[in-house]
Scaffold this motif. Structure first.
Motif, PDB file in Angstrom:
ATOM      1  N   PRO A 154      -4.126   5.272  17.123  1.00 25.73           N
ATOM      2  CA  PRO A 154      -3.533   3.941  17.257  1.00 25.73           C
ATOM      3  C   PRO A 154      -2.776   3.439  16.023  1.00 25.73           C
ATOM      4  O   PRO A 154      -3.006   3.901  14.909  1.00 25.73           O
ATOM      5  CB  PRO A 154      -4.749   3.049  17.513  1.00 25.73           C
ATOM      6  N   ARG A 197       3.163  12.405  15.717  1.00 23.63           N
ATOM      7  CA  ARG A 197       1.760  11.993  15.646  1.00 23.63           C
ATOM      8  C   ARG A 197       1.123  12.038  17.030  1.00 23.63           C
ATOM      9  O   ARG A 197       1.747  11.649  18.012  1.00 23.63           O
ATOM     10  CB  ARG A 197       1.719  10.560  15.109  1.00 23.63           C
ATOM     11  N   SER A 205      -9.155  -2.018  21.664  1.00 18.23           N
ATOM     12  CA  SER A 205      -9.157  -2.784  20.412  1.00 18.23           C
ATOM     13  C   SER A 205      -7.797  -2.627  19.738  1.00 18.23           C
ATOM     14  O   SER A 205      -7.015  -1.739  20.090  1.00 18.23           O
ATOM     15  CB  SER A 205     -10.261  -2.278  19.490  1.00 18.23           C
ATOM     16  N   THR A 256       0.842  -1.210   0.000  1.00 16.72           N
ATOM     17  CA  THR A 256       0.000   0.000   0.000  1.00 16.72           C
ATOM     18  C   THR A 256       0.869   1.249   0.000  1.00 16.72           C
ATOM     19  O   THR A 256       0.945   1.964  -0.993  1.00 16.72           O
ATOM     20  CB  THR A 256      -0.934   0.005   1.221  1.00 16.72           C
TER      21      THR A 256
END
Ligand code: TXA
Ligand code: MG
Length: 349
Positions: free
Chosen positions: A65, A60, A119, A37
């Protein structure tokens, strides 16, 4: 620090350099590497200190995440609480490939890596250099796109050197990335699997494999009321130095409108940039033109988008007009990135 650059191709891996890169990662250092990508900025995903370094190098926000990159299917089970059946099917069909899936995280994944969330995002990249690096690093590599926060994602090692060359230990140069847009993110912590970021794999392709797939309403909305679920999709991702406007409409009308606006701006003494395609390049009478690719290939448009946006940052232009790209398959992903860069400024031709 000046990053060591190791050049190789997927056909001819330089194993010695990859071993060295793996050791850097195991010791808590940072290595940028190609995926199919965009380039990723890798650190050991299970080491909170390495994640902190990643946020530092990119500048950042630490609540955004990171994606954990793995090279073997077995690795998934160690870092997530459970794998829903549909996720298992998608993994089998689409990995290695441009798909990221979100699960409830296992204990061993540090909160630093998940930006404080319970998550975790996981992906197995479809690039042999990346896969071998992940193995050499012990199996779990956290990697955001390897750009300074707020700049377009890197599709060439030169972009990584530009942004991070003096902040990390090593950069693996594997040439230009194949796809040029970040992976599709599918959230499996929702009852119905939900696309949080569009990419090469679109809603239709995914639902053909696992049935109903939703799109996070936050990523389609131009207003700021509907918040995207993925923290990274909330930021004005990348704003070119010049004002960027996207001109939509029938091809002929778009060309005429961009020509009209460029003439007006030129008369005001402004310098104009134009993002066009091979088909329309010769139709523009003034301004600095850059073709993004050919309308006969969505792939070529996706592949060059970030490169063209970056190139315009080097040019002294005041305004950029871009044609819209209503490419049927990847269109949603391409327009999502372009409209974010334009701050959703659209002109109807
Ligand atoms: O193609 C890609 O995915 C590239 C290559 C390097 O693999 N990586 C990439 O990472 O684009 P990054 O960090 O630039 O983008 C990750 C996106 C961000 O928008 C982040 O907010 C979202 O994924 N994300 C990560 N973990 C998440 C989670 N647990 N819940 C929601 N969104 C999450
Ligand atoms: Mg990114």
């Amino acid at each position: 620090m000046r990053a060591e650059v190791a050049v190789m191709t997927e056909e001819k891996l330089d194993i010695r350099s990859l071993e060295r890169a793996g050791q850097i990662l195991q010791k808590g250092g940072l290595v940028a590497f190609p995926t199919e990508t965009v380039y990723g900025l890798g650190g050991n995903a299970l080491d909170p200190e390495a994640s902190r370094k990643i946020y530092g190098a990119k500048g950042r926000p630490s609540d955004n995440p990171l994606i954990i990159h793995i090279a073997e299917m077995e690795a998934l089970k160690r870092i997530v609480k459970s794998v829903p059946e549909k996720a298992q099917i998608l993994a089998e069909q689409c990995w290695p490939g441009p798909l990221t899936m979100i699960f409830e995280k296992a204990e061993c994944v540090p909160c630093e890596t998940t930006g404080g969330l319970s998550s975790v995002a996981v992906r197995m990249p479809g690039n042999k250099i990346a896969l071998e690096l992940i193995r050499q690093a012990g199996g779990y590599v956290a990697a955001p796109s390897a750009n300074t926060s707020g700049r377009p994602s890197p599709t060439l090692a030169a972009h990584v050197i530009e942004d991070l060359g003096d902040k990390i230990e090593m950069i693996i140069d594997g040439g230009m990335t194949d796809i040029g847009l970040e992976s599709t993110i599918v959230d499996f912590t929702e009852e119905i699997p939900t696309i949080l970021r569009p990419g090469y794999l679109n809603q239709q392709m995914l639902s053909q494999i696992i049935g109903e797939v939703r799109i996070d309403p936050g990523i389609l909305a131009a207003d700021s009321q509907t918040r995207p679920k993925a923290p990274g999709m909330r930021y004005k991702h990348y704003a070119p130095k010049a004002d960027l406007m996207v001109v939509e409409g029938k091809m002929e009308a778009v060309v005429q409108e961009i020509n009209r606006l460029s003439k007006l701006r030129a008369a005001e003494g402004k310098r104009v940039g134009i993002i066009c395609t091979d088909e329309t390049y010769d139709r523009y009478e003034q301004g600095i033109k850059k073709s993004i690719g050919t309308r006969t290939s969505e792939e070529s448009i996706a592949m060059h988008l970030y490169q063209v946006l970056r190139a315009f940052d080097e040019e002294e232009v005041d305004e950029i007009y871009s044609e819209a790209f209503d490419t049927p398959r990847m269109g949603q992903a391409i327009m999502n990135r372009l409209l974010k860069a334009a701050g959703h400024e659209i002109i109807e031709a």
